[in-house]
Design a protein around this motif. Structure first.
Motif, PDB file in Angstrom:
ATOM      1  N   PHE A  47       0.831  -1.203   0.000  1.00 45.96           N
ATOM      2  CA  PHE A  47       0.000   0.000   0.000  1.00 45.96           C
ATOM      3  C   PHE A  47       0.869   1.257   0.000  1.00 45.96           C
ATOM      4  CE2 PHE A  47      -3.998   1.973   2.112  1.00 45.96           C
ATOM      5  CZ  PHE A  47      -4.571   2.205   0.880  1.00 45.96           C
ATOM      6  N   ILE A  48       1.887   1.276   0.835  1.00 48.32           N
ATOM      7  CA  ILE A  48       2.780   2.440   0.912  1.00 48.32           C
ATOM      8  C   ILE A  48       3.555   2.595  -0.397  1.00 48.32           C
ATOM      9  CG2 ILE A  48       4.779   3.436   2.097  1.00 48.32           C
ATOM     10  CD1 ILE A  48       2.132   3.533   3.705  1.00 48.32           C
ATOM     11  N   SER A  49       3.998   1.496  -0.968  1.00 50.34           N
ATOM     12  CA  SER A  49       4.717   1.559  -2.252  1.00 50.34           C
ATOM     13  C   SER A  49       3.817   2.088  -3.360  1.00 50.34           C
ATOM     14  CB  SER A  49       5.255   0.179  -2.633  1.00 50.34           C
ATOM     15  OG  SER A  49       6.245  -0.216  -1.727  1.00 50.34           O
ATOM     16  N   MET A  50       2.566   1.623  -3.362  1.00 50.26           N
ATOM     17  CA  MET A  50       1.609   2.113  -4.365  1.00 50.26           C
ATOM     18  C   MET A  50       1.395   3.613  -4.201  1.00 50.26           C
ATOM     19  SD  MET A  50      -1.321  -0.872  -4.379  1.00 50.26           S
ATOM     20  CE  MET A  50      -2.503   0.246  -5.108  1.00 50.26           C
ATOM     21  N   PHE A  51       1.217   4.045  -2.946  1.00 48.56           N
ATOM     22  CA  PHE A  51       1.002   5.459  -2.667  1.00 48.56           C
ATOM     23  C   PHE A  51       2.198   6.294  -3.118  1.00 48.56           C
ATOM     24  CE2 PHE A  51       1.728   8.998   0.322  1.00 48.56           C
ATOM     25  CZ  PHE A  51       0.673   9.807  -0.056  1.00 48.56           C
ATOM     26  N   VAL A  55       2.140   9.217  -5.927  1.00 54.66           N
ATOM     27  CA  VAL A  55       2.526  10.587  -5.582  1.00 54.66           C
ATOM     28  C   VAL A  55       3.632  11.074  -6.519  1.00 54.66           C
ATOM     29  CG1 VAL A  55       3.718  12.009  -3.854  1.00 54.66           C
ATOM     30  CG2 VAL A  55       1.821  10.556  -3.169  1.00 54.66           C
ATOM     31  N   LEU A  56       4.630  10.247  -6.735  1.00 56.19           N
ATOM     32  CA  LEU A  56       5.745  10.657  -7.595  1.00 56.19           C
ATOM     33  C   LEU A  56       5.317  10.785  -9.052  1.00 56.19           C
ATOM     34  CD1 LEU A  56       8.598   8.607  -5.941  1.00 56.19           C
ATOM     35  CD2 LEU A  56       8.155  11.069  -5.727  1.00 56.19           C
ATOM     36  N   ASP A  57       4.399   9.928  -9.491  1.00 58.50           N
ATOM     37  CA  ASP A  57       3.890  10.029 -10.865  1.00 58.50           C
ATOM     38  C   ASP A  57       3.069  11.302 -11.061  1.00 58.50           C
ATOM     39  OD1 ASP A  57       5.039   7.638 -11.638  1.00 58.50           O
ATOM     40  OD2 ASP A  57       3.183   6.481 -11.473  1.00 58.50           O
ATOM     41  N   GLU A  58       2.185  11.581 -10.113  1.00 59.94           N
ATOM     42  CA  GLU A  58       1.243  12.699 -10.276  1.00 59.94           C
ATOM     43  C   GLU A  58       1.747  14.018  -9.690  1.00 59.94           C
ATOM     44  OE1 GLU A  58      -2.824  11.818  -9.465  1.00 59.94           O
ATOM     45  OE2 GLU A  58      -2.640   9.755 -10.202  1.00 59.94           O
ATOM     46  N   LEU A  64      -1.458  16.375   1.070  1.00 63.17           N
ATOM     47  CA  LEU A  64      -2.312  15.914   2.160  1.00 63.17           C
ATOM     48  C   LEU A  64      -3.686  15.491   1.645  1.00 63.17           C
ATOM     49  CD1 LEU A  64      -2.763  15.353   5.128  1.00 63.17           C
ATOM     50  CD2 LEU A  64      -3.362  17.762   5.424  1.00 63.17           C
ATOM     51  N   THR A  65      -4.302  16.321   0.814  1.00 62.95           N
ATOM     52  CA  THR A  65      -5.606  15.967   0.234  1.00 62.95           C
ATOM     53  C   THR A  65      -5.477  14.737  -0.648  1.00 62.95           C
ATOM     54  OG1 THR A  65      -6.372  18.244   0.328  1.00 62.95           O
ATOM     55  CG2 THR A  65      -7.497  16.796  -1.229  1.00 62.95           C
ATOM     56  N   PHE A  66      -4.413  14.684  -1.436  1.00 64.66           N
ATOM     57  CA  PHE A  66      -4.162  13.534  -2.299  1.00 64.66           C
ATOM     58  C   PHE A  66      -4.060  12.261  -1.457  1.00 64.66           C
ATOM     59  CE2 PHE A  66      -1.423  10.590  -4.560  1.00 64.66           C
ATOM     60  CZ  PHE A  66      -1.953  10.591  -5.836  1.00 64.66           C
ATOM     61  N   ALA A  67      -3.316  12.337  -0.339  1.00 69.31           N
ATOM     62  CA  ALA A  67      -3.141  11.168   0.534  1.00 69.31           C
ATOM     63  C   ALA A  67      -4.474  10.742   1.142  1.00 69.31           C
ATOM     64  CB  ALA A  67      -2.135  11.476   1.630  1.00 69.31           C
TER      65      ALA A  67
END
Length: 91
Positions: A47-51, A55-58, A64-67
């Motif tokens: 999950f953390i790796s996906m996040f 984040v790095l892609d987008e 904070l809102t994205f997370a």
């Protein structure tokens, strides 16, 4: 034991050797417990790796809102479960 030590510029507490040893032992126990927990829950690493990848892609301006949106999205559960064993370590 040795009490607090005074430094120029004000009093600063310094740990005694015994206190430092106990602190180091507590840190080592905590590290081992954390590693055991992470091994029991490989989905967390996924999950953390996906996040982080998302984040790095987008590169959102409001991380904070994205997370909040990422972690509350129920569609991510299936993706995480599919990814367990393919990202990071396995159980």
């Amino acid at each position: 034991g040795v009490g607090p030590t005074k430094f120029s510029g004000g009093a600063m507490d310094v740990l005694t050797t015994q206190q430092q040893d106990r602190l180091n032992q507590a840190k080592a126990r905590m590290r081992i417990e954390n590693e055991e927990y992470l091994r029991q829950h490989p989905e967390l690493q996924t999950f953390i790796s996906m996040f982080m990848s998302k984040v790095l892609d987008e590169q959102p301006d409001d991380v904070l809102t994205f997370a909040c949106e990422f972690f509350s999205n129920p569609e991510n559960e299936a993706a995480v479960m599919e990814g367990v064993g393919t990202v990071g370590f396995t159980a």
